[in-house]
Structures are given as structure tokens and as C-alpha cells.
Design a protein around this motif. Structure first.
Motif, short mmCIF file in Angstrom:
data_model
loop_
_atom_site.label_atom_id
_atom_site.label_comp_id
_atom_site.label_asym_id
_atom_site.label_seq_id
_atom_site.Cartn_x
_atom_site.Cartn_y
_atom_site.Cartn_z
N LEU A 24 -28.80 -13.08 28.70
CA LEU A 24 -27.48 -13.67 28.42
C LEU A 24 -26.35 -12.67 28.64
O LEU A 24 -25.19 -12.97 28.38
CB LEU A 24 -27.43 -14.17 26.97
CG LEU A 24 -28.23 -15.44 26.68
CD1 LEU A 24 -28.21 -15.73 25.19
CD2 LEU A 24 -27.67 -16.62 27.45
N THR A 30 -21.45 -15.94 28.56
CA THR A 30 -21.68 -17.33 28.21
C THR A 30 -20.60 -17.82 27.25
O THR A 30 -20.12 -18.94 27.35
CB THR A 30 -23.06 -17.49 27.57
OG1 THR A 30 -24.03 -16.95 28.46
CG2 THR A 30 -23.39 -18.95 27.31
N THR A 138 -24.11 -27.78 22.03
CA THR A 138 -23.59 -27.46 23.35
C THR A 138 -22.36 -28.29 23.69
O THR A 138 -21.41 -27.79 24.29
CB THR A 138 -24.67 -27.65 24.42
OG1 THR A 138 -25.25 -28.96 24.29
CG2 THR A 138 -25.76 -26.61 24.29
N PHE A 157 -25.38 -18.20 19.50
CA PHE A 157 -26.22 -18.17 20.70
C PHE A 157 -27.66 -17.78 20.38
O PHE A 157 -28.59 -18.21 21.06
CB PHE A 157 -25.62 -17.23 21.74
CG PHE A 157 -24.43 -17.83 22.43
CD1 PHE A 157 -24.59 -18.88 23.31
CD2 PHE A 157 -23.15 -17.37 22.16
CE1 PHE A 157 -23.49 -19.44 23.94
CE2 PHE A 157 -22.06 -17.94 22.77
CZ PHE A 157 -22.22 -18.99 23.67
N LEU A 194 -26.57 -22.70 29.04
CA LEU A 194 -26.79 -21.32 28.60
C LEU A 194 -27.37 -20.48 29.71
O LEU A 194 -28.35 -20.87 30.36
CB LEU A 194 -27.74 -21.31 27.40
CG LEU A 194 -27.26 -21.96 26.11
CD1 LEU A 194 -28.40 -22.10 25.14
CD2 LEU A 194 -26.12 -21.17 25.50
#
Length: 581
Positions: A24, A30, A138, A157, A194
């Protein structure tokens, strides 16, 4: 043995989580991508959002006043209440409200959930519930990340990563139907939203494709025949298709074909006020949801004149009629199947006129069972007995016997439309078939009905004679019920041969029956999932006795002569909300 296995699972999960977090890129990329996205279109209710901010939570027929405490501190009154909380449905309503108090409430409740349950233990860790949460988290990430600290966004996250891993491993364990669609849609959302989760996209999309092929029939319906459940599935499939389009991808062929089949079916089950027909455990649906998802889908196909998920429909002028014209779902296909064959719902403009009592699950087992019985529907009933039989199987009351043969016919007649339907639910017990004919005039001002009880062969006649003999030759008692919406006002006319039904629009309808039956006005109940208790209502009941091999009752529902064809019915009255969400 359980502890080492669990520790091994936890170690694998932590290893996966660490690897995912590394991909990530520190989460910051993100987070920026989420915050830069436009706020998703609100699918919640502003009034409910205000109630949540005030600490009032109403789910599954129970109201809990939180005060200043977290919802995760309370002991949920029922399993259904607990499931609703852990589904994060409240995020929809807080996002619809969207102001600073709503944002702070959403962030606080989400952070507290992640701290208490985010490690994969405790209630809410089923594939379907986790899928529901992933969809909301989301969809509403901009709300949750707005003015958020780095620690707060990192925690969000991290829990998204863990829930994605869980659903990716367990979605096949979700029961077929809506729960599996929820799990797969949540997984697809996470894989598209993601960084580092795109590895699950192909599996989620392929899984949705397979479920569409297996669960959506050629009529665009579900085995449960629950209109509200069909709306939920269509919403999930539409959201999934839109999420794929945002990433310049397309849904699978079965996914797209299912959307094309479901849309006209939902239009056939739509009343003029935008609500759904209430059959087989389904309620009217959240206000505006049906029209919103149909418009967003871009599918403009209109319904044909045939059956849609086993329902027939007639429409002319301001009048709309929906008929249950198929056998009820049997066994484990639906734990909410109703004995409602040949039942009708009638709308005049956007005003409900003839209704069914609706789903009673949220009001406890007694109301749930009562709402499923034939007397709770606008149809004919023999001796107070349902046309289908319920029995307990595996902890649930399921429909185990009922109509098997439900023939239908539809025709255009000189001055309107005719629909005919029959069922054999009383054949084994009484030797009688119930047949119903409906004729709607071309201007929609009149609906003529005929209910027929008849034998079909000598074996039926012998069975009928045995029942009659047990009744001291007094015939078999029957009732034809017309449940009215709570907003309708009814009064029996002098002489008792008709009843006047007044709607809030100013329209007046007259229900008349032939002299063979007695017309009475009796109490009824209107069951809504968003209420704390059933609403009081009334019903018109035609009573009589079947004395021969064929018994025919004719009735009519027509607008009073002084009622104009066109009515300006735009005002929305304030609803009596003493017990409303």
C-alpha cells in the motif's frame, strides 16, 4: 488443539497483512486517492442520519438510545439488530447527512469497531456481513478520511486489509443468494479501491458471474420470489458494474445479462409511488432506492405482459394491480415464504389502496407467522386455513406444502385487460380449486373481480362431500379479504352491500359484492420493517359458505362518480412518526 490452529491462522493473517500494507506504499497514496474521489451518491436517509447522531438506533423493530456511548458498548436486543449494526448500514445514513457531526460520529463508531473487533474476532465476522462492511467502508471512505489523522487513516486501511483477506478466503462459505452476492461485491469493491488488493479482482468478478448464472432465472427473478431481496441483489450488481466501469473494466457476460433481466422485472413489481410489491417477506424498500438504481443502471427495458418472478401486473389510467400468480417458494429456498397465491395489491396513483399485511419478522415470531398466513393477504381463504402449510425444519419455519399448480392467462378485452389465475392449495384438504379473474377497465376507473371455488373431477367431489358431511351440511366457510392501507378510510354504506374507501388524495372508491356474501369491516395490521410496532389498519371482508361443487362470488372496486380522472396529488403529508425510524 484449537489454540495452536488459531495461533497459526493469526500468524498467517498477520504475515499477509504486513505484506499487503507494504504494497500500500505506506497507505498515504491510497488515502490521497480516496480523498480525491468525489463523494459517492448518498444511498441513505438524512432523517435516520440525524437519529444516529442523536444516539438513537432503530433496527429490526428495536429502538436503543445510546446517549453518548458507543453502539459497541450495548448488548444487542436481537441477533438481527446486532447483524444490522455490524453491517455498517448506518454509514449510508450518516453519509447522506454528511455534516460535521455525522462525519465525527461515523469516524468514532468505525474506529471503535476496528479497535474492538478489527482483529477478526467477535460478532460480525461472517462473509456476508464482512462484505456489507467492505462496501460501505469503501463507498464512504471520503467521509471517513476527511480531516482524519494519519493514525486514524492507518487504522482504517489496516482493518480494510484484514477484512478483504477474510472475505477472499471465506466468500464461498456464504449461503447462496443475497449473502454470497454481498460477500463477492464487497471483495470486488476492495480489490478495485485498495492498492495491493487487485489480486482478488478476477476471482470476485468471476464469482459474481457464476452466481448470476446460477441464481437469476430467465424471468430475472430469485428462487425466494422476494421483491425486496431482488432489489438488494440488483443494487449490488449495479454498484459492482459501476465500480468496474470506473476502472475502465466491464462486468462479466452473465453479470451484465442478469442486470438486463432483472431491470424489467423490478419495473413490473414497482408501484406508481416507487415502492415495491410486498410479497414473500419483502417490504416496500427504502424510499427512492428502486428508482435510483434503475436510473443508474442505464437499462431502459420495459416489462412485457407475461409473468415476472411469478407476478402478474395490470395497469390502466391511475390504477396499478400486482397479483401473486405462482407457487410459493418451498423449503429452505425461503424462510419467509408466504401463503399468498392469488393475492393482489392495488394502487391508485401513488396512493396504496388494497395491500397485504406485509413482513412481520421484526415484530417477533408470532407476527412473523401471522404475516405469512393466507388471512393476512388480500385473497380468498377457506375456514381460516392457509393455502400453504408451515413446519419447523432445522430451526426455521419453512413452507413445506402448498399450491403446486398455479395456471394463469392474460387477455385484452374490448374495454380493458383481463387476468386469470388459480391455485390448488385447498384441493388436497377440501377438494376445491380457487380461481380468480380480474378485469381492469381501459381508463383504470374500475376493477371487476370474480372468485370461484370449484371441484375438477369425481375424486374432488367425494373429498368435498366428506368435508361437507363433517360440517353438518352447513357448507365450507370462506372469506375474501381486502386489506387496506392505514391511510385509507373505510365506511360501510347503508344496507351493508358496499363500502366506501377514501384516500388522502381525495379519491373515493366503492367496493361492492353480490348478495351471496356478507360484507363487514374488521381490524387489520400493516407491518413495516422500519416501525417499532405494527400500524393499525382496516380490512373489508366478504364472508360466505360453499355449499355446492361450484361457488362463485363477484365483486367490484370502482371510483365514485364524483372522483375525477386526473387528480393533482403532489403534497406529501407528514407521516405519523411516533414509532417511526
Amino acid at each position: 488443539m484449537a489454540a495452536p490452529h488459531r495461533n497459526g491462522w493469526r500468524a498467517r493473517q498477520d504475515k499477509w497483512l504486513n505484506r499487503a500494507n507494504a504494497r500500500l506504499s505506506g497507505l498515504s497514496h491510497t488515502a490521497r486517492r480516496f480523498v480525491s474521489q468525489p463523494e459517492p451518491r448518498a444511498i441513505g436517509d438524512v432523517a435516520r442520519g440525524r437519529q444516529f447522531v442523536a444516539g438513537n438506533v432503530l433496527y429490526a423493530g428495536h429502538l436503543v438510545e445510546l446517549g453518548a456511548q458507543s453502539p459497541w458498548n450495548i448488548t444487542p436486543p436481537t441477533d438481527a439488530f446486532e447483524d444490522a449494526l455490524h453491517s455498517f448500514f448506518w454509514l449510508d445514513d450518516l453519509a447522506a447527512l454528511g455534516d460535521a457531526p455525522a462525519r465525527k460520529t461515523a469516524q468514532a463508531w468505525t474506529a471503535d469497531w476496528a479497535e474492538r473487533f478489527g482483529n477478526g474476532t467477535g460478532p460480525g465476522w461472517t462473509p456476508a456481513l464482512a462484505g456489507r462492511r467492505l462496501i460501505r467502508l469503501t463507498q464512504h471512505a471520503p467521509l471517513l478520511l476527511r480531516k482524519q489523522t494519519k493514525e486514524g487513516s492507518d487504522a482504517l486501511f489496516a482493518t480494510l486489509s484484514r477484512q478483504t483477506a477474510f472475505v477472499a478466503r471465506r466468500w464461498r462459505a456464504a449461503p447462496p443468494g443475497l449473502p454470497r452476492f454481498e460477500a463477492l461485491t464487497g471483495l470486488l469493491y476492495a480489490s478495485l479501491s485498495l492498492d495491493g488488493m487487485d489480486r482478488h479482482r478476477a476471482a470476485a468478478s468471476a464469482g459474481l458471474d457464476r452466481e448470476c448464472a446460477a441464481r437469476i432465472d430467465s424471468e430475472g427473478g430469485l428462487p425466494s420470489r422476494n421483491p425486496e431481496e431482488l432489489l438488494d441483489v440488483f443494487s449490488l450488481l449495479s454498484w459492482a458494474a459501476a465500480a468496474l466501469a470506473d476502472c475502465e473494466a466491464k462486468p462479466g457476460p452473465e453479470h451484465q445479462a442478469a442486470l438486463e433481466r432483472i431491470a424489467p422485472t423490478l419495473r413490473a413489481l414497482r408501484h406508481p409511488d416507487g415502492s415495491l410489491a410486498r410479497f414473500h417477506g419483502g417490504d416496500a424498500g427504502p424510499e427512492g432506492r428502486l428508482d435510483e438504481v434503475l436510473a443508474a443502471s442505464g437499462i431502459r427495458t420495459r416489462p412485457g405482459e407475461g409473468l415476472h418472478m411469478g407476478y402478474g401486473h395490470l395497469s390502466a389510467g391511475r390504477t396499478h394491480v400486482i397479483v401473486d400468480a405462482a407457487p410459493p417458494p418451498m423449503g429452505a429456498v425461503s424462510p419467509d415464504a408466504h401463503a399468498s397465491s392469488c393475492a393482489i395489491e392495488v394502487m391508485s396513483g401513488r396512493r396504496p389502496l388494497i395491500v397485504n399485511c406485509g413482513p412481520g419478522r421484526t415484530f417477533g415470531a408470532t407476527w412473523h407467522r401471522a404475516g405469512r398466513a393466507t388471512p393476512s393477504h388480500s385473497t380468498l381463504c377457506l375456514e381460516g386455513l392457509s393455502s400453504g402449510r408451515l413446519a419447523r425444519r432445522g430451526g426455521a419455519e419453512l413452507m413445506v406444502d402448498g399450491p403446486r399448480d398455479v395456471p394463469t392467462d392474460r387477455a385484452r378485452i374490448r374495454d380493458g385487460h383481463r387476468f386469470e389465475v388459480a391455485h390448488d392449495g385447498y384441493r388436497a384438504s377440501h377438494g376445491l380449486i380457487h380461481a380468480r379473474t380480474l378485469e381492469l377497465t381501459i381508463d383504470g376507473r374500475g376493477l371487476a373481480g370474480e372468485d370461484l371455488l370449484t371441484t375438477l373431477d369425481p375424486a374432488d367431489e367425494k373429498r368435498f362431500e366428506r368435508v361437507i358431511a363433517g360440517q353438518d351440511l352447513n357448507g365450507i366457510a370462506f372469506t375474501i379479504r381486502f386489506h387496506l392501507h392505514p391511510d385509507a378510510r373505510v365506511a360501510a354504506d347503508p344496507g351493508g352491500a358496499s363500502a366506501s374507501i377514501a384516500l388522502k388524495s381525495g379519491e373515493v372508491w366503492i367496493l361492492r359484492a353480490d348478495g351471496f356474501t356478507d360484507l363487514t369491516i374488521e381490524p387489520s395490521a400493516y407491518l413495516q420493517k422500519t416501525r417499532l410496532k405494527p400500524r393499525s389498519a382496516q380490512q373489508v371482508v366478504l364472508s360466505g359458505r360453499a355449499m355446492s361443487y361450484a361457488t362463485r362470488v363477484r365483486w367490484s372496486l370502482a371510483k365514485a362518480q364524483q372522483t375525477p380522472d386526473a387528480i393533482r396529488d403532489l403534497a406529501i403529508e407528514a407521516e405519523d412518526d411516533e414509532d417511526h425510524e
